[in-house]
Design a protein around this motif. Sequence first.
Motif, PDB file in Angstrom:
ATOM      1  N   ALA A  76       0.828  -1.204   0.000  1.00 30.65           N
ATOM      2  CA  ALA A  76       0.000   0.000   0.000  1.00 30.65           C
ATOM      3  C   ALA A  76       0.862   1.254   0.000  1.00 30.65           C
ATOM      4  O   ALA A  76       0.561   2.228  -0.713  1.00 30.65           O
ATOM      5  CB  ALA A  76      -0.932  -0.002   1.207  1.00 30.65           C
ATOM      6  N   GLY A  77       1.939   1.259   0.762  1.00 25.31           N
ATOM      7  CA  GLY A  77       2.850   2.406   0.766  1.00 25.31           C
ATOM      8  C   GLY A  77       3.514   2.616  -0.578  1.00 25.31           C
ATOM      9  O   GLY A  77       3.680   3.744  -1.028  1.00 25.31           O
ATOM     10  N   LEU A  78       3.867   1.514  -1.245  1.00 26.12           N
ATOM     11  CA  LEU A  78       4.470   1.605  -2.574  1.00 26.12           C
ATOM     12  C   LEU A  78       3.484   2.194  -3.575  1.00 26.12           C
ATOM     13  O   LEU A  78       3.821   3.114  -4.329  1.00 26.12           O
ATOM     14  CB  LEU A  78       4.933   0.222  -3.024  1.00 26.12           C
ATOM     15  CG  LEU A  78       5.541   0.126  -4.420  1.00 26.12           C
ATOM     16  CD1 LEU A  78       6.844   0.896  -4.491  1.00 26.12           C
ATOM     17  CD2 LEU A  78       5.759  -1.320  -4.787  1.00 26.12           C
ATOM     18  N   VAL A  79       2.256   1.695  -3.570  1.00 27.73           N
ATOM     19  CA  VAL A  79       1.243   2.183  -4.513  1.00 27.73           C
ATOM     20  C   VAL A  79       0.926   3.649  -4.252  1.00 27.73           C
ATOM     21  O   VAL A  79       0.868   4.465  -5.194  1.00 27.73           O
ATOM     22  CB  VAL A  79      -0.029   1.306  -4.420  1.00 27.73           C
ATOM     23  CG1 VAL A  79      -1.175   1.930  -5.185  1.00 27.73           C
ATOM     24  CG2 VAL A  79       0.259  -0.090  -4.935  1.00 27.73           C
ATOM     25  N   LEU A  80       0.733   4.021  -2.992  1.00 26.63           N
ATOM     26  CA  LEU A  80       0.433   5.415  -2.677  1.00 26.63           C
ATOM     27  C   LEU A  80       1.606   6.334  -2.991  1.00 26.63           C
ATOM     28  O   LEU A  80       1.409   7.467  -3.442  1.00 26.63           O
ATOM     29  CB  LEU A  80       0.036   5.549  -1.205  1.00 26.63           C
ATOM     30  CG  LEU A  80      -1.301   4.926  -0.824  1.00 26.63           C
ATOM     31  CD1 LEU A  80      -1.512   5.021   0.682  1.00 26.63           C
ATOM     32  CD2 LEU A  80      -2.440   5.594  -1.564  1.00 26.63           C
ATOM     33  N   GLY A  81       2.827   5.860  -2.767  1.00 26.87           N
ATOM     34  CA  GLY A  81       4.001   6.668  -3.115  1.00 26.87           C
ATOM     35  C   GLY A  81       4.102   6.894  -4.609  1.00 26.87           C
ATOM     36  O   GLY A  81       4.405   8.004  -5.062  1.00 26.87           O
ATOM     37  N   VAL A  82       3.846   5.859  -5.400  1.00 25.60           N
ATOM     38  CA  VAL A  82       3.883   6.003  -6.859  1.00 25.60           C
ATOM     39  C   VAL A  82       2.790   6.962  -7.320  1.00 25.60           C
ATOM     40  O   VAL A  82       3.023   7.841  -8.162  1.00 25.60           O
ATOM     41  CB  VAL A  82       3.753   4.626  -7.549  1.00 25.60           C
ATOM     42  CG1 VAL A  82       3.502   4.776  -9.032  1.00 25.60           C
ATOM     43  CG2 VAL A  82       5.000   3.798  -7.294  1.00 25.60           C
ATOM     44  N   ILE A  83       1.588   6.814  -6.772  1.00 23.10           N
ATOM     45  CA  ILE A  83       0.501   7.722  -7.153  1.00 23.10           C
ATOM     46  C   ILE A  83       0.842   9.161  -6.774  1.00 23.10           C
ATOM     47  O   ILE A  83       0.579  10.095  -7.550  1.00 23.10           O
ATOM     48  CB  ILE A  83      -0.823   7.270  -6.498  1.00 23.10           C
ATOM     49  CG1 ILE A  83      -1.286   5.954  -7.114  1.00 23.10           C
ATOM     50  CG2 ILE A  83      -1.903   8.328  -6.648  1.00 23.10           C
ATOM     51  CD1 ILE A  83      -2.466   5.324  -6.404  1.00 23.10           C
ATOM     52  N   ALA A  84       1.431   9.365  -5.600  1.00 21.32           N
ATOM     53  CA  ALA A  84       1.803  10.713  -5.166  1.00 21.32           C
ATOM     54  C   ALA A  84       2.836  11.330  -6.103  1.00 21.32           C
ATOM     55  O   ALA A  84       2.729  12.509  -6.464  1.00 21.32           O
ATOM     56  CB  ALA A  84       2.330  10.682  -3.734  1.00 21.32           C
ATOM     57  N   VAL A  85       3.827  10.538  -6.527  1.00 19.63           N
ATOM     58  CA  VAL A  85       4.854  11.066  -7.434  1.00 19.63           C
ATOM     59  C   VAL A  85       4.254  11.364  -8.803  1.00 19.63           C
ATOM     60  O   VAL A  85       4.521  12.421  -9.391  1.00 19.63           O
ATOM     61  CB  VAL A  85       6.042  10.080  -7.529  1.00 19.63           C
ATOM     62  CG1 VAL A  85       6.992  10.477  -8.633  1.00 19.63           C
ATOM     63  CG2 VAL A  85       6.783  10.019  -6.202  1.00 19.63           C
ATOM     64  N   VAL A  86       3.425  10.467  -9.317  1.00 20.10           N
ATOM     65  CA  VAL A  86       2.801  10.692 -10.628  1.00 20.10           C
ATOM     66  C   VAL A  86       1.894  11.918 -10.569  1.00 20.10           C
ATOM     67  O   VAL A  86       1.897  12.757 -11.492  1.00 20.10           O
ATOM     68  CB  VAL A  86       2.021   9.429 -11.079  1.00 20.10           C
ATOM     69  CG1 VAL A  86       1.146   9.723 -12.279  1.00 20.10           C
ATOM     70  CG2 VAL A  86       2.996   8.308 -11.389  1.00 20.10           C
ATOM     71  N   TRP A  87       1.132  12.053  -9.511  1.00 23.95           N
ATOM     72  CA  TRP A  87       0.252  13.205  -9.351  1.00 23.95           C
ATOM     73  C   TRP A  87       1.072  14.504  -9.290  1.00 23.95           C
ATOM     74  O   TRP A  87       0.672  15.519  -9.866  1.00 23.95           O
ATOM     75  CB  TRP A  87      -0.580  13.026  -8.087  1.00 23.95           C
ATOM     76  CG  TRP A  87      -1.597  14.094  -7.871  1.00 23.95           C
ATOM     77  CD1 TRP A  87      -1.527  15.108  -6.967  1.00 23.95           C
ATOM     78  CD2 TRP A  87      -2.826  14.265  -8.572  1.00 23.95           C
ATOM     79  NE1 TRP A  87      -2.633  15.891  -7.060  1.00 23.95           N
ATOM     80  CE2 TRP A  87      -3.454  15.399  -8.041  1.00 23.95           C
ATOM     81  CE3 TRP A  87      -3.446  13.570  -9.596  1.00 23.95           C
ATOM     82  CZ2 TRP A  87      -4.681  15.852  -8.495  1.00 23.95           C
ATOM     83  CZ3 TRP A  87      -4.673  14.028 -10.049  1.00 23.95           C
ATOM     84  CH2 TRP A  87      -5.272  15.150  -9.510  1.00 23.95           C
ATOM     85  N   SER A  88       2.200  14.473  -8.612  1.00 24.78           N
ATOM     86  CA  SER A  88       3.062  15.654  -8.529  1.00 24.78           C
ATOM     87  C   SER A  88       3.641  16.019  -9.893  1.00 24.78           C
ATOM     88  O   SER A  88       3.742  17.197 -10.234  1.00 24.78           O
ATOM     89  CB  SER A  88       4.198  15.422  -7.540  1.00 24.78           C
ATOM     90  OG  SER A  88       3.685  15.248  -6.262  1.00 24.78           O
ATOM     91  N   VAL A  89       4.032  15.008 -10.675  1.00 32.16           N
ATOM     92  CA  VAL A  89       4.563  15.263 -12.017  1.00 32.16           C
ATOM     93  C   VAL A  89       3.480  15.896 -12.892  1.00 32.16           C
ATOM     94  O   VAL A  89       3.740  16.871 -13.619  1.00 32.16           O
ATOM     95  CB  VAL A  89       5.104  13.959 -12.650  1.00 32.16           C
ATOM     96  CG1 VAL A  89       5.404  14.143 -14.123  1.00 32.16           C
ATOM     97  CG2 VAL A  89       6.347  13.501 -11.911  1.00 32.16           C
ATOM     98  N   ILE A  90       2.260  15.379 -12.827  1.00 33.98           N
ATOM     99  CA  ILE A  90       1.164  15.943 -13.618  1.00 33.98           C
ATOM    100  C   ILE A  90       0.891  17.383 -13.201  1.00 33.98           C
ATOM    101  O   ILE A  90       0.736  18.276 -14.052  1.00 33.98           O
ATOM    102  CB  ILE A  90      -0.103  15.072 -13.476  1.00 33.98           C
ATOM    103  CG1 ILE A  90       0.104  13.736 -14.173  1.00 33.98           C
ATOM    104  CG2 ILE A  90      -1.332  15.789 -14.034  1.00 33.98           C
ATOM    105  CD1 ILE A  90      -0.983  12.725 -13.917  1.00 33.98           C
ATOM    106  N   ASN A  91       0.858  17.650 -11.892  1.00 35.76           N
ATOM    107  CA  ASN A  91       0.639  19.016 -11.416  1.00 35.76           C
ATOM    108  C   ASN A  91       1.770  19.946 -11.828  1.00 35.76           C
ATOM    109  O   ASN A  91       1.531  21.105 -12.169  1.00 35.76           O
ATOM    110  CB  ASN A  91       0.465  19.034  -9.903  1.00 35.76           C
ATOM    111  CG  ASN A  91      -0.909  18.597  -9.482  1.00 35.76           C
ATOM    112  OD1 ASN A  91      -1.869  18.735 -10.234  1.00 35.76           O
ATOM    113  ND2 ASN A  91      -1.011  18.061  -8.283  1.00 35.76           N
TER     114      ASN A  91
END
Length: 109
Positions: A76-91
């Motif tokens: 869960a930490g891995l998935v949330l970390g990846v989503i957080a990084v991808v979301w930051s790149v998009i922003n």
Amino acid sequence: MSYDNPPPPPPPQYGAPVPGAVPAGTNKKAIWSLVLGIVGLLCCGFIAGIPAIILANMAKKEIPARGQGGNGLATAGLVLGVIAVVWSVINLILALSGNGIYDFEFNSN
């Protein structure tokens, strides 16, 4: 029979922990990866997302070797970390291109 040495202790009951053995517990890095993944999603993006990914990978390697729990937390930490990084790149891309800036000013003409 000699009375100098005491008799050995009886064997532990079935299912009882072995004396001197420390229970494995949950991997601390897995817990911290989940916490950082959640924080990265909510506010910090790169700052918390990248350490969440790193800690999750470290925890996934340590859990089988040490016999600990927390594999689901690490995932869960891995998935949330990846989503957080991808979301930051998009922003970041939207902000740099000028499309991520929202103006809520109303013109009354």
